[in-house]
Scaffold this motif. Sequence first.
Motif, PDB file in Angstrom:
ATOM      1  N   ARG A 176       0.842  -1.199   0.000  1.00  0.00           N
ATOM      2  CA  ARG A 176       0.000   0.000   0.000  1.00  0.00           C
ATOM      3  C   ARG A 176       0.873   1.242   0.000  1.00  0.00           C
ATOM      4  N   VAL A 177       2.120   1.081   0.423  1.00  0.00           N
ATOM      5  CA  VAL A 177       3.044   2.218   0.447  1.00  0.00           C
ATOM      6  C   VAL A 177       4.358   1.791  -0.216  1.00  0.00           C
ATOM      7  N   LEU A 178       4.828   2.606  -1.155  1.00  0.00           N
ATOM      8  CA  LEU A 178       6.060   2.290  -1.862  1.00  0.00           C
ATOM      9  C   LEU A 178       7.120   3.308  -1.446  1.00  0.00           C
ATOM     10  N   LEU A 179       8.294   2.793  -1.076  1.00  0.00           N
ATOM     11  CA  LEU A 179       9.344   3.680  -0.586  1.00  0.00           C
ATOM     12  C   LEU A 179      10.566   3.603  -1.502  1.00  0.00           C
ATOM     13  N   PHE A 180      11.130   4.753  -1.804  1.00  0.00           N
ATOM     14  CA  PHE A 180      12.301   4.801  -2.684  1.00  0.00           C
ATOM     15  C   PHE A 180      13.442   5.481  -1.951  1.00  0.00           C
ATOM     16  N   ASP A 181      14.587   4.779  -1.843  1.00  0.00           N
ATOM     17  CA  ASP A 181      15.754   5.376  -1.184  1.00  0.00           C
ATOM     18  C   ASP A 181      16.805   5.695  -2.245  1.00  0.00           C
ATOM     19  N   GLU A 182      16.795   6.904  -2.741  1.00  0.00           N
ATOM     20  CA  GLU A 182      17.721   7.336  -3.793  1.00  0.00           C
ATOM     21  C   GLU A 182      17.895   6.259  -4.857  1.00  0.00           C
ATOM     22  N   PRO A 183      16.803   5.827  -5.481  1.00  0.00           N
ATOM     23  CA  PRO A 183      16.887   4.638  -6.335  1.00  0.00           C
ATOM     24  C   PRO A 183      17.712   4.845  -7.603  1.00  0.00           C
ATOM     25  N   LEU A 184      17.899   6.082  -8.017  1.00  0.00           N
ATOM     26  CA  LEU A 184      18.543   6.291  -9.325  1.00  0.00           C
ATOM     27  C   LEU A 184      19.972   6.791  -9.213  1.00  0.00           C
ATOM     28  N   SER A 185      20.504   6.849  -7.990  1.00  0.00           N
ATOM     29  CA  SER A 185      21.796   7.516  -7.824  1.00  0.00           C
ATOM     30  C   SER A 185      22.946   6.736  -8.450  1.00  0.00           C
ATOM     31  N   ASN A 186      22.746   5.452  -8.746  1.00  0.00           N
ATOM     32  CA  ASN A 186      23.841   4.689  -9.357  1.00  0.00           C
ATOM     33  C   ASN A 186      23.775   4.640 -10.881  1.00  0.00           C
ATOM     34  N   LEU A 187      22.814   5.352 -11.461  1.00  0.00           N
ATOM     35  CA  LEU A 187      22.670   5.280 -12.923  1.00  0.00           C
ATOM     36  C   LEU A 187      23.287   6.514 -13.588  1.00  0.00           C
ATOM     37  N   ASP A 188      23.651   6.376 -14.849  1.00  0.00           N
ATOM     38  CA  ASP A 188      24.185   7.557 -15.534  1.00  0.00           C
ATOM     39  C   ASP A 188      23.045   8.508 -15.912  1.00  0.00           C
ATOM     40  N   ALA A 189      23.418   9.739 -16.255  1.00  0.00           N
ATOM     41  CA  ALA A 189      22.442  10.820 -16.362  1.00  0.00           C
ATOM     42  C   ALA A 189      21.269  10.495 -17.296  1.00  0.00           C
ATOM     43  N   LYS A 190      21.574   9.977 -18.481  1.00  0.00           N
ATOM     44  CA  LYS A 190      20.518   9.702 -19.468  1.00  0.00           C
ATOM     45  C   LYS A 190      19.517   8.700 -18.925  1.00  0.00           C
ATOM     46  N   LEU A 191      20.071   7.588 -18.380  1.00  0.00           N
ATOM     47  CA  LEU A 191      19.238   6.504 -17.891  1.00  0.00           C
ATOM     48  C   LEU A 191      18.396   6.975 -16.705  1.00  0.00           C
ATOM     49  N   ARG A 192      18.978   7.889 -15.944  1.00  0.00           N
ATOM     50  CA  ARG A 192      18.286   8.397 -14.757  1.00  0.00           C
ATOM     51  C   ARG A 192      16.997   9.093 -15.165  1.00  0.00           C
ATOM     52  N   GLU A 193      17.098   9.907 -16.210  1.00  0.00           N
ATOM     53  CA  GLU A 193      15.905  10.633 -16.661  1.00  0.00           C
ATOM     54  C   GLU A 193      14.855   9.676 -17.185  1.00  0.00           C
ATOM     55  N   GLN A 194      15.315   8.659 -17.905  1.00  0.00           N
ATOM     56  CA  GLN A 194      14.384   7.688 -18.467  1.00  0.00           C
ATOM     57  C   GLN A 194      13.682   6.923 -17.340  1.00  0.00           C
ATOM     58  N   MET A 195      14.476   6.488 -16.344  1.00  0.00           N
ATOM     59  CA  MET A 195      13.905   5.678 -15.266  1.00  0.00           C
ATOM     60  C   MET A 195      12.961   6.484 -14.391  1.00  0.00           C
ATOM     61  N   ARG A 196      13.240   7.777 -14.221  1.00  0.00           N
ATOM     62  CA  ARG A 196      12.374   8.526 -13.308  1.00  0.00           C
ATOM     63  C   ARG A 196      10.982   8.713 -13.919  1.00  0.00           C
ATOM     64  N   SER A 197      10.905   8.862 -15.233  1.00  0.00           N
ATOM     65  CA  SER A 197       9.562   8.954 -15.809  1.00  0.00           C
ATOM     66  C   SER A 197       8.881   7.592 -15.788  1.00  0.00           C
ATOM     67  N   GLU A 198       9.714   6.532 -15.918  1.00  0.00           N
ATOM     68  CA  GLU A 198       9.192   5.166 -15.828  1.00  0.00           C
ATOM     69  C   GLU A 198       8.585   4.915 -14.432  1.00  0.00           C
ATOM     70  N   ILE A 199       9.323   5.323 -13.402  1.00  0.00           N
ATOM     71  CA  ILE A 199       8.843   5.144 -12.028  1.00  0.00           C
ATOM     72  C   ILE A 199       7.540   5.917 -11.825  1.00  0.00           C
ATOM     73  N   ARG A 200       7.524   7.140 -12.319  1.00  0.00           N
ATOM     74  CA  ARG A 200       6.330   7.975 -12.183  1.00  0.00           C
ATOM     75  C   ARG A 200       5.137   7.323 -12.883  1.00  0.00           C
ATOM     76  N   ARG A 201       5.381   6.789 -14.090  1.00  0.00           N
ATOM     77  CA  ARG A 201       4.314   6.152 -14.862  1.00  0.00           C
ATOM     78  C   ARG A 201       3.740   4.959 -14.083  1.00  0.00           C
ATOM     79  N   ILE A 202       4.630   4.117 -13.564  1.00  0.00           N
ATOM     80  CA  ILE A 202       4.169   2.912 -12.878  1.00  0.00           C
ATOM     81  C   ILE A 202       3.456   3.260 -11.577  1.00  0.00           C
ATOM     82  N   GLN A 203       3.986   4.261 -10.854  1.00  0.00           N
ATOM     83  CA  GLN A 203       3.363   4.664  -9.596  1.00  0.00           C
ATOM     84  C   GLN A 203       1.937   5.172  -9.845  1.00  0.00           C
ATOM     85  N   GLN A 204       1.766   5.938 -10.921  1.00  0.00           N
ATOM     86  CA  GLN A 204       0.433   6.468 -11.202  1.00  0.00           C
ATOM     87  C   GLN A 204      -0.493   5.374 -11.732  1.00  0.00           C
ATOM     88  N   HIS A 205       0.090   4.468 -12.516  1.00  0.00           N
ATOM     89  CA  HIS A 205      -0.674   3.344 -13.056  1.00  0.00           C
ATOM     90  C   HIS A 205      -1.251   2.504 -11.917  1.00  0.00           C
TER      91      HIS A 205
END
Lengths: 357, 571
Positions: free
Chosen positions: A159-188
Amino acid sequence: MGVVLKNLRKEFESPDENRRKVVAVDDVSLKIKEGELVTLLGPSGCGKTTALRMISGFEIPTAGKIFFGDLDVTNLPPDRRDSAMVFQNYAIFPHLTVQDNVGFGLTVRKLSKPEIAQRVDAILDLVGLAGLGKRMPDQLSGGQQQRVALARAIVNEPRVLLFDEPLSNLDAKLREQMRSEIRRIQQHLGITAVYVTHDQAEAMAISDRVVIMNEGRIEQEGTPMEIYNRPTSAFVADFIGKVNFIDAEVVKCVGNAVDLEMWGQVITVEHTEPLNQGTKVQVVLRPEAVHLGGEPSYATGVISSVVYLGSMVEYTVLVQGTSIQAEVSSPIEHGIYNEGDQVSVYFSPKVPHLLVK
Amino acid sequence: MSTILLETKQRGRRVYLELQRLAKEPWLALSILAIFTLLALFIVLPLVKVFQMSLASGESSVAGGSVAMYKEVFQSWYMRKALVNSLVTGVLSALLAVLVGFIMAYTVTRVNVPFKKFFNLVSIVPVISPPFVSALSILLLFGNNGFVTYNLLGIRNFPIYGLRGLLIAQTITFFPVAYLSMKGVLEAINPALEDAAFDLGASRWRVFGKITLPLAAPGIASALLVIFIESLADFGNPLVLAGSNYPTLAVQAYLEITGMYNLAGGAALAVILLIPSVSAFILQKYWVSKKSYVTVSGKPTRSTVKSVSGAMQWILFAFCVVVSIVVLVFYGIIFVGAFSRAWGFDYSFTLRNFSYVWDVGYKTIVDTVTVALVSTPISGILGMFIAFLVVRRNFIGKGLMEFTSMLSFALPGTVVGIGYILAFNTKPLLLTGTLTILVANFVFRYVPVGIQNGIAALHQIDPGIEEAATDLGASSQTVFRRITLPLISPAFFSGLVFAFVRAMTAISAAIFLVSADWNLMTVQILAQVSSGRLGAAAAFSLILVGIILVAIFIIRILVDRLLGVKFETRF
């Protein structure tokens, strides 16, 4: 299910000999609505991760309470809470395949094998890892490992999803891609989420609401727009994006119009709250709001440094003895000044934000 | 005043919260309680009994509050000599073993020479053989009918008994301990540090003296103390080699009890033996290990700079070759001895020794393997579990649990053996002569090594991985079984192997605990050596090593199977 933090406090004993008490989280209260994604943002050591770890159950608060919905979970161990966490370094089980990783929580709950397989496949599909279930984690790229960590957290339908700096190990491009992915799934999924990061761009991009923390306390909470345009403290203004602070004094205040004495003249800006004459204020001015070399003009400055960044140029301009940062986008269109050039300086009355000193 | 009150209140609240949390995990709370009970019973209680007995008055062997026994011990010049001998042997053995171990480790990790794998293998051989096999080899080589002394040189009654023989035997027995720990330390020192010193213009000797050696110093000190402890506790080698002119504490304590039936005197000697051991242990654990500069994380990177000159390279290589040859001769001679008709006189091939061993020792072999098979899994799992609790869980008394469980490493086997017969000879704890007492002894004596391996392995694993499992709803026991244990399976494997090897080869405590019902091979081998049947002893030893090798192979397969770890795709 909403999450409520009530006067949360966490003290640690410092590891050195004198065993001083260190307050990591200090009287933090916060209400997170169902389905909302709230970011805890702040510099390292501000208490954001400790706050998250108390929500997940890995730390017991020294004082205060945590509620999931109406349920007091303050002293409930992590395995009894309806929350799931995506860890900073993914924390993928290196000895298990992708599907065993993702299915781990379901196995613990003793679901039947076919059901586990079916749910794991569905989630792998959702996060874009269909067909990779049999792989070992070390055969995956960083981005794919991140997806496994996400899949493993959401397959249990917490019921609650927690993220602890989940993207800090990714390179810049991938980080942007993953953050919209996370947002999409969270809203879905419509899941309530708490997201910890120190990257302000990430916080702005992903959140419904941003909570800025400093030294264990909440400095400000609000939508990304409120935080950026109407910071309530110099710390927040400085932490989010780049900023100029210009000292000024209120000359007159009529309705929404404030006359300020700054740069040796009177400049009128918009402000919503009434201010007394003589009040000392700081004018918070973002570099991109500073216009150079046009009409009208408030002052004349001298360019003291030029940094060319491709999509824009960063200038430092000396105005009446103080340095002002300015950003001019699309340099090819606007031309580039050189060091030593004299330029006019102007900003729209709508943009400055005033902080009372 | 009020702040103190407030603090006490807060601390009370924290303890209360922790208890509350433990209560939510009854399984965890129960196992912590069970471990504490077992530690108290099998480590603390025997120790207390030894102290009590050492304070018995006179010869009555009734525990009491008198120091008469100690007075008696210190008045006897023979016992004083035993104390001095033990300390001298301990110091010299530690220095020699660490010197040999360090040179070999340095050569293998820092110098470009051939046969590194072979040197590595040779250094491990003594680890899996009974600790006093080297004493047996010395008798076969240099004894009254020794191959070198009698057959080659024609000397009869060569004076090998005493300090000289003992030092050779202990150096060969203990240098692998130093080698393995020095190798770990040297591998963990980032070669970039040495490269940086070379880059700044330092000569090779200066780099070694100013960089490598100081960085390795805490590791060297630690190895010295560990071997000092082991040498003090060594029982088999001095019993065989020291002779009556060179008494040592461990042997005298044993003789006092089994020969003179003087329990109080034996206990007093045991306590005297305990003092330097425990002091060295505390020094090692709370002082030396805190000084270490070496971090355990990170893979060793290889330096491209040659750390030693060409000539030195071959000197070091020659040294390693000589050590390897000595080790191989020492163990090869056992092999030859097992198949020879009459040592010193008739070297023709025979299987007579084996048929003799089979006749007198078949039951002992079965007993020994049974004891090892029962104690190995218990010791292995207990070690990993205590390591898990100590590193990953917070509970009251955690430090005490770690200290107590590690303490038994510092207790000489003689002390433990005497403690066990004192503690477990009356109801309701009547265990003497049973399988249980042997198993308990092996489990609690050798669990510290497993714990230490487990702790080291756990420190290298991101706690987030286990937290993730907890977060997904797994209870403590599920996390331990499904995640922790597979991840530290290399440490688990080595813990199991160590437990098995020691259960098969240890003697100092076990010699007090064997009975007609449950006898052990090491005790039998020692008996054969004492009665001069060196061939039979050699055959016995060979069978023992054979069983160990087979067992290591089986343990490897079982660990992989049970934990589902795919070692080909090792992480």
